[in-house]
Design a protein around this motif. Structure first.
Motif: not given
Ligand SMILES: [Zn+2]
Length: 185
Positions: A129-136, A172-184
């Protein structure tokens, strides 16, 4: 690894023990500094200052919190703490490698069973899980840079399957990568 301010703030709000030892936060209005996991009342964001080392906080005149005792961490030698730090260091620097609990424990020189238990005990999450945090975290950074597409980012940060990448990202983020990008952006 440089942790983003936003990530540190999230960790403070969530009292996330995973970041204990990685940074400290001080509250301007109280003059006290804490570990991320401290259960004291969440301060106002604008009153918070972040430090990566205890010495910096002390130098600025902050006093260690009596509740979470950030000052005790470094004065007591704890071999388990060293193992945890070593694991974190490896994963933070080599997050794109295809780690398994087996390869990781071999590198550390500890049985998989012990490593898993110790890490989880100390941080509240498994090494995976720690590794996934880093990757994300890395994926978020690359997404916002906007030079790579989702598939490229998936492989760059160490996932070998885009469906799995999307799944972990959303978890981990609550978003899809695309939605995350739009959001931020
Ligand atoms: Zn505290």
């Amino acid at each position: 690894m440089k942790i983003q301010r936003e990530t540190m703030w999230e960790a403070v709000v969530q009292c996330n023990a995973m970041y204990d030892g990685c940074f400290y936060y001080a509250v301007k209005t109280t003059g006290i500094f804490c570990r991320p996991s401290c259960k004291s009342k969440t301060p106002k964001q604008e009153n918070v200052e972040f430090f990566f080392h205890i010495a910096e906080a002390l130098q600025k005149g902050y006093r260690p919190c009596k509740r979470c005792r950030p000052d005790l961490d470094q004065s007591t030698y704890d071999p388990n703490h060293e193992v945890i730090q070593k694991v974190q260091h490896i994963l933070e620097n080599e997050y794109d490698k295809p780690w398994t609990l087996q390869t990781l424990s071999k590198r550390i020189g500890m049985s998989s069973y012990h490593l898993q238990r110790l890490f989880k005990n100390k941080t509240g999450i498994s090494p995976k899980q720690y590794l996934y945090h880093i990757r994300i975290e890395q994926a978020k950074r690359l997404l916002l840079q906007g030079e790579k597409n989702n598939t490229e980012i998936c492989f760059l940060v160490g996932f070998n399957d885009t469906a799995h990448f999307y799944h972990v990202f959303r978890k981990l983020t609550g978003f899809s990568p695309l939605a995350f990008k739009h959001q931020h952006s």
